[in-house]
Scaffold this motif. Structure first.
Motif, PDB file in Angstrom:
ATOM      1  N   ALA A  13       0.839  -1.199   0.000  1.00 32.42           N
ATOM      2  CA  ALA A  13       0.000   0.000   0.000  1.00 32.42           C
ATOM      3  C   ALA A  13       0.869   1.241   0.000  1.00 32.42           C
ATOM      4  CB  ALA A  13      -0.947   0.008   1.199  1.00 32.42           C
ATOM      5  N   TRP A  14       0.295   2.308  -0.556  1.00 31.10           N
ATOM      6  CA  TRP A  14       0.974   3.600  -0.734  1.00 31.10           C
ATOM      7  C   TRP A  14      -0.018   4.688  -0.353  1.00 31.10           C
ATOM      8  CZ3 TRP A  14       5.405   4.477  -4.396  1.00 31.10           C
ATOM      9  CH2 TRP A  14       5.663   5.826  -4.664  1.00 31.10           C
ATOM     10  N   LEU A  15       0.320   5.501   0.642  1.00 27.58           N
ATOM     11  CA  LEU A  15      -0.529   6.594   1.097  1.00 27.58           C
ATOM     12  C   LEU A  15       0.159   7.929   0.857  1.00 27.58           C
ATOM     13  CD1 LEU A  15      -1.589   4.085   2.735  1.00 27.58           C
ATOM     14  CD2 LEU A  15      -2.218   5.703   4.541  1.00 27.58           C
ATOM     15  N   GLU A  16      -0.623   8.954   0.579  1.00 21.01           N
ATOM     16  CA  GLU A  16      -0.123  10.321   0.454  1.00 21.01           C
ATOM     17  C   GLU A  16      -1.032  11.262   1.227  1.00 21.01           C
ATOM     18  OE1 GLU A  16       1.660   9.795  -4.100  1.00 21.01           O
ATOM     19  OE2 GLU A  16       0.067  11.273  -3.701  1.00 21.01           O
ATOM     20  N   THR A  17      -0.444  12.251   1.884  1.00 15.52           N
ATOM     21  CA  THR A  17      -1.264  13.256   2.561  1.00 15.52           C
ATOM     22  C   THR A  17      -2.041  14.050   1.521  1.00 15.52           C
ATOM     23  OG1 THR A  17       0.533  14.901   2.567  1.00 15.52           O
ATOM     24  CG2 THR A  17       0.313  13.478   4.507  1.00 15.52           C
ATOM     25  N   ARG A  18      -3.299  14.330   1.823  1.00 15.17           N
ATOM     26  CA  ARG A  18      -4.054  15.214   0.938  1.00 15.17           C
ATOM     27  C   ARG A  18      -3.478  16.627   0.994  1.00 15.17           C
ATOM     28  NH1 ARG A  18      -8.098  12.986  -1.574  1.00 15.17           N
ATOM     29  NH2 ARG A  18      -9.000  11.045  -0.772  1.00 15.17           N
ATOM     30  N   ARG A  19      -3.063  17.025   2.166  1.00 14.01           N
ATOM     31  CA  ARG A  19      -2.460  18.346   2.300  1.00 14.01           C
ATOM     32  C   ARG A  19      -1.120  18.366   1.567  1.00 14.01           C
ATOM     33  NH1 ARG A  19      -2.035  21.961   7.858  1.00 14.01           N
ATOM     34  NH2 ARG A  19      -0.752  23.627   6.961  1.00 14.01           N
ATOM     35  N   GLU A  20      -0.870  19.434   0.834  1.00 13.74           N
ATOM     36  CA  GLU A  20       0.321  19.502   0.002  1.00 13.74           C
ATOM     37  C   GLU A  20       1.033  20.850   0.106  1.00 13.74           C
ATOM     38  OE1 GLU A  20      -1.853  20.774  -4.164  1.00 13.74           O
ATOM     39  OE2 GLU A  20      -1.541  18.639  -3.796  1.00 13.74           O
ATOM     40  N   ASP A  21       0.816  21.537   1.221  1.00 15.12           N
ATOM     41  CA  ASP A  21       1.406  22.869   1.393  1.00 15.12           C
ATOM     42  C   ASP A  21       2.359  22.928   2.583  1.00 15.12           C
ATOM     43  OD1 ASP A  21      -0.477  22.607   3.412  1.00 15.12           O
ATOM     44  OD2 ASP A  21      -1.304  24.630   3.170  1.00 15.12           O
ATOM     45  N   PHE A  22       2.933  21.780   2.952  1.00 15.25           N
ATOM     46  CA  PHE A  22       3.872  21.776   4.071  1.00 15.25           C
ATOM     47  C   PHE A  22       5.182  22.425   3.630  1.00 15.25           C
ATOM     48  CE2 PHE A  22       1.262  17.932   4.946  1.00 15.25           C
ATOM     49  CZ  PHE A  22       0.782  18.278   6.196  1.00 15.25           C
ATOM     50  N   VAL A  23       5.560  23.502   4.289  1.00 11.88           N
ATOM     51  CA  VAL A  23       6.839  24.167   4.033  1.00 11.88           C
ATOM     52  C   VAL A  23       7.123  25.090   5.210  1.00 11.88           C
ATOM     53  CG1 VAL A  23       5.824  26.095   2.727  1.00 11.88           C
ATOM     54  CG2 VAL A  23       8.218  25.440   2.327  1.00 11.88           C
ATOM     55  N   PRO A  24       8.358  25.148   5.699  1.00  7.90           N
ATOM     56  CA  PRO A  24       8.652  26.085   6.789  1.00  7.90           C
ATOM     57  C   PRO A  24       8.533  27.522   6.295  1.00  7.90           C
ATOM     58  CG  PRO A  24      10.398  24.436   6.527  1.00  7.90           C
ATOM     59  CD  PRO A  24       9.530  24.354   5.322  1.00  7.90           C
ATOM     60  N   ARG A  25       8.053  28.399   7.161  1.00  8.24           N
ATOM     61  CA  ARG A  25       8.077  29.823   6.825  1.00  8.24           C
ATOM     62  C   ARG A  25       9.530  30.300   6.843  1.00  8.24           C
ATOM     63  NH1 ARG A  25       9.246  32.411  11.419  1.00  8.24           N
ATOM     64  NH2 ARG A  25       8.798  31.336  13.388  1.00  8.24           N
ATOM     65  N   PRO A  26       9.879  31.343   6.089  1.00  8.49           N
ATOM     66  CA  PRO A  26      11.248  31.874   6.143  1.00  8.49           C
ATOM     67  C   PRO A  26      11.634  32.218   7.584  1.00  8.49           C
ATOM     68  CG  PRO A  26      10.068  32.829   4.300  1.00  8.49           C
ATOM     69  CD  PRO A  26       9.057  32.054   5.095  1.00  8.49           C
ATOM     70  N   GLY A  27      12.777  31.712   8.014  1.00  9.84           N
ATOM     71  CA  GLY A  27      13.226  31.918   9.383  1.00  9.84           C
ATOM     72  C   GLY A  27      12.634  30.942  10.376  1.00  9.84           C
ATOM     73  N   GLY A  45      11.748  -8.281   6.452  1.00  8.66           N
ATOM     74  CA  GLY A  45      11.776  -9.191   5.321  1.00  8.66           C
ATOM     75  C   GLY A  45      12.672  -8.709   4.206  1.00  8.66           C
ATOM     76  N   PRO A  46      13.335  -9.614   3.521  1.00  5.15           N
ATOM     77  CA  PRO A  46      14.186  -9.228   2.402  1.00  5.15           C
ATOM     78  C   PRO A  46      13.356  -8.590   1.293  1.00  5.15           C
ATOM     79  CG  PRO A  46      13.844 -11.601   2.416  1.00  5.15           C
ATOM     80  CD  PRO A  46      13.288 -11.081   3.702  1.00  5.15           C
ATOM     81  N   GLY A  47      13.947  -7.607   0.623  1.00  2.00           N
ATOM     82  CA  GLY A  47      13.285  -6.969  -0.498  1.00  2.00           C
ATOM     83  C   GLY A  47      12.329  -5.864  -0.140  1.00  2.00           C
ATOM     84  N   LEU A  48      12.059  -5.650   1.160  1.00  3.84           N
ATOM     85  CA  LEU A  48      11.101  -4.627   1.573  1.00  3.84           C
ATOM     86  C   LEU A  48      11.810  -3.304   1.855  1.00  3.84           C
ATOM     87  CD1 LEU A  48       8.722  -6.589   3.982  1.00  3.84           C
ATOM     88  CD2 LEU A  48       8.681  -6.428   1.483  1.00  3.84           C
ATOM     89  N   ASP A  49      11.181  -2.221   1.445  1.00  5.68           N
ATOM     90  CA  ASP A  49      11.661  -0.864   1.697  1.00  5.68           C
ATOM     91  C   ASP A  49      10.519  -0.109   2.356  1.00  5.68           C
ATOM     92  OD1 ASP A  49      12.526   1.763   1.630  1.00  5.68           O
ATOM     93  OD2 ASP A  49      13.209   1.712  -0.446  1.00  5.68           O
ATOM     94  N   CYS A  50      10.625   0.103   3.669  1.00  5.84           N
ATOM     95  CA  CYS A  50       9.628   0.881   4.410  1.00  5.84           C
ATOM     96  C   CYS A  50      10.048   2.347   4.365  1.00  5.84           C
ATOM     97  CB  CYS A  50       9.544   0.402   5.856  1.00  5.84           C
ATOM     98  SG  CYS A  50       9.048  -1.322   6.038  1.00  5.84           S
ATOM     99  N   ALA A  51       9.186   3.212   3.858  1.00  7.63           N
ATOM    100  CA  ALA A  51       9.613   4.579   3.585  1.00  7.63           C
ATOM    101  C   ALA A  51       8.540   5.592   3.955  1.00  7.63           C
ATOM    102  CB  ALA A  51       9.979   4.729   2.109  1.00  7.63           C
ATOM    103  N   LEU A  93       3.839   7.611   2.355  1.00  4.70           N
ATOM    104  CA  LEU A  93       4.146   6.507   3.260  1.00  4.70           C
ATOM    105  C   LEU A  93       3.840   5.218   2.520  1.00  4.70           C
ATOM    106  CD1 LEU A  93       4.687   5.414   6.212  1.00  4.70           C
ATOM    107  CD2 LEU A  93       2.225   5.680   6.584  1.00  4.70           C
ATOM    108  N   ALA A  94       4.801   4.296   2.458  1.00  2.09           N
ATOM    109  CA  ALA A  94       4.587   3.089   1.659  1.00  2.09           C
ATOM    110  C   ALA A  94       5.549   1.990   2.061  1.00  2.09           C
ATOM    111  CB  ALA A  94       4.769   3.401   0.169  1.00  2.09           C
ATOM    112  N   ILE A  95       5.194   0.764   1.672  1.00  3.63           N
ATOM    113  CA  ILE A  95       6.149  -0.333   1.551  1.00  3.63           C
ATOM    114  C   ILE A  95       6.402  -0.525   0.063  1.00  3.63           C
ATOM    115  CG2 ILE A  95       6.611  -2.786   1.865  1.00  3.63           C
ATOM    116  CD1 ILE A  95       4.932  -2.783   4.352  1.00  3.63           C
ATOM    117  N   ILE A  96       7.657  -0.460  -0.322  1.00  5.70           N
ATOM    118  CA  ILE A  96       8.067  -0.687  -1.701  1.00  5.70           C
ATOM    119  C   ILE A  96       8.853  -1.997  -1.723  1.00  5.70           C
ATOM    120  CG2 ILE A  96       9.411   0.255  -3.622  1.00  5.70           C
ATOM    121  CD1 ILE A  96       8.838   3.051  -2.362  1.00  5.70           C
ATOM    122  N   ILE A  97       8.628  -2.798  -2.745  1.00  5.84           N
ATOM    123  CA  ILE A  97       9.208  -4.143  -2.797  1.00  5.84           C
ATOM    124  C   ILE A  97      10.131  -4.255  -4.001  1.00  5.84           C
ATOM    125  CG2 ILE A  97       8.716  -6.611  -2.868  1.00  5.84           C
ATOM    126  CD1 ILE A  97       5.939  -5.999  -1.749  1.00  5.84           C
TER     127      ILE A  97
END
Length: 276
Positions: free
Chosen positions: A86-100, A114-120, A238-242
Motif C-alpha cells: 500500500a501507498w498513502l499520500e497526505t491530501r495536504r500539500e502545502d507543508f513548508v517552513p516559513r522563512p526563518g 523481510g528481504p526486499g522490503l523498503d519501508c519509507a 508513506l509506503a512499503i516498496i518491494i
C-alpha cells in the motif's frame, strides 16, 4: 490545525511535539479494525505509481487499514504470483517552513521485516503531484525528495535519512544521506521507534533523529546551492516498496515465504516551531 483521532493524554511522549512546537497536522490512527485511513487526511494510491518497485499497490484491507489498537497497518503480501502493498499520500500539500522558521515531522513506527522490503516515509515537492503530461523523472528532478525514514530489508538494523536532487551523487538515485541504528543494535522491526526530521529555512538545513538522537544534518553547502530544492511546498508519502531498484542501498530480493509482513504506524505529527 488538522488532527484526527488524537490519543488520550497517556499516549507515548514521542508522539507529541515539544513545548516550543505547535501541532499543524496529526493522525493517531484510532478507529475500528479494518477501517481505512481517514480520507480527510490521506489518499490511497493504487497501481504502480512513479517510484514503485515490482509491487502493485492496493486499497484492500489486506494491505492497508487500521488495526483497531491505535495503529495504521500497511502489509506486504504475495498472492497469485503478485507482490502487493500500500501507498498513502497526505491530501495536504502545502507543508513548508516559513522563512526563518522550521517544521518538524515525528513518526512513531514499527517497520516491516523481510528481504526486499523498503519501508519509507518521505516528502515530494508538490509540482510532482501536478506534473500533468510531464515525464515524472523530470518533475522529480525539480521537486526533490526528503526521506524522513527509509528502512531496507537488506539492512534490518538500520534507518537512512536522505535527500534526493540532481546535484546529489553520494548514494544511488541522485541522493545524499546517512544511516544509523537503534542504540541496542536490534532490528528496527522488533519494536516501535520515533523517526524525526526538522526542516529549517533561514539558515536552511534538515536534521534527522532516531528516538531523539541526531544522526544527520544537511545544508545547501552539502548538496551545492543549486541542488538544494528544499524551499518549496511538499506532501508526505508513506509506503512499503518491494524490490526497488533505487534507494540509498538495494533492499535485496523479496522472498514470498516471509510474507505477509506489516509496517505499523502509531502516530505521525507535523509541527511548526513557535517564534522565540
Amino acid at each position: 490545525m488538522e488532527t484526527v483521532n488524537q490519543k488520550h493524554a497517556t499516549a507515548p511522549a514521542a508522539a507529541t511535539a515539544p513545548p516550543s512546537w505547535k501541532v499543524l497536522w496529526q493522525d493517531t490512527f484510532e478507529g475500528p479494525a479494518g477501517s481505512p485511513p481517514h480520507p480527510a487526511l490521506w489518499q490511497v494510491v493504487t497501481g504502480q505509481p512513479f517510484g514503485a518497485g515490482i509491487e502493485f499497490h492496493t486499497d484492500d484491507p489486506a494491505n492497508v487499514g487500521l488495526d483497531g489498537a491505535g495503529h495504521l497497518r500497511i502489509t506486504a503480501t504475495h498472492e497469485d504470483g503478485e507482490y502487493r502493498a500500500a501507498w498513502l499520500e497526505t491530501r495536504r500539500e502545502d507543508f513548508v517552513p516559513r522563512p526563518g522558521g522550521a517544521l518538524r515531522l515525528d513518526a512513531r513506527v514499527k517497520t516491516a521485516a523481510g528481504p526486499g522490503l523498503d519501508c519509507a516515509l518521505w516528502a515530494w515537492g508538490t509540482q510532482l503531484r501536478h506534473r500533468g503530461d510531464e515525464d515524472p523523472v523530470q518533475a522529480w528532478y525539480r521537486a526533490g525528495e526528503i526521506d524522513v525514514l527509509e528502512a531496507l530489508g537488506s539492512e534490518p538494523d538500520s534507518v537512512w535519512g536522505a535527500v534526493h536532487s540532481p546535484e546529489c551523487h553520494q548514494i544511488p538515485s541522485l541522493g545524499m544521506g546517512a544511516r544509523t541504528t537503534a542504540e541496542d543494535g536490534s532490528p528496527l522491526s522488533a519494536d516501535f521507534h520515533t523517526y524525526s526530521a526538522v526542516w529549517r529555512r533561514g539558515p536552511d538545513s534538515i536534521t534527522w533523529y532516531l528516538d531523539g538522537r541526531e544522526y544527520l544534518k544537511l545544508t545547501p553547502q552539502d548538496t551545492t546551492p543549486k541542488g538544494w530544492l528544499f524551499d518549496q511546498p511538499v506532501y508526505f508519502c508513506l509506503a512499503i516498496i518491494i524490490g526497488s531498484p533505487g534507494g540509498p542501498v538495494l533492499p535485496g530480493d523479496p522472498d514470498p515465504a516471509t510474507l505477509p509482513s506489516s509496517l505499523l504506524v502509531d502516530s505521525i505529527t507535523v509541527s511548526e516551531e513557535l517564534p522565540a
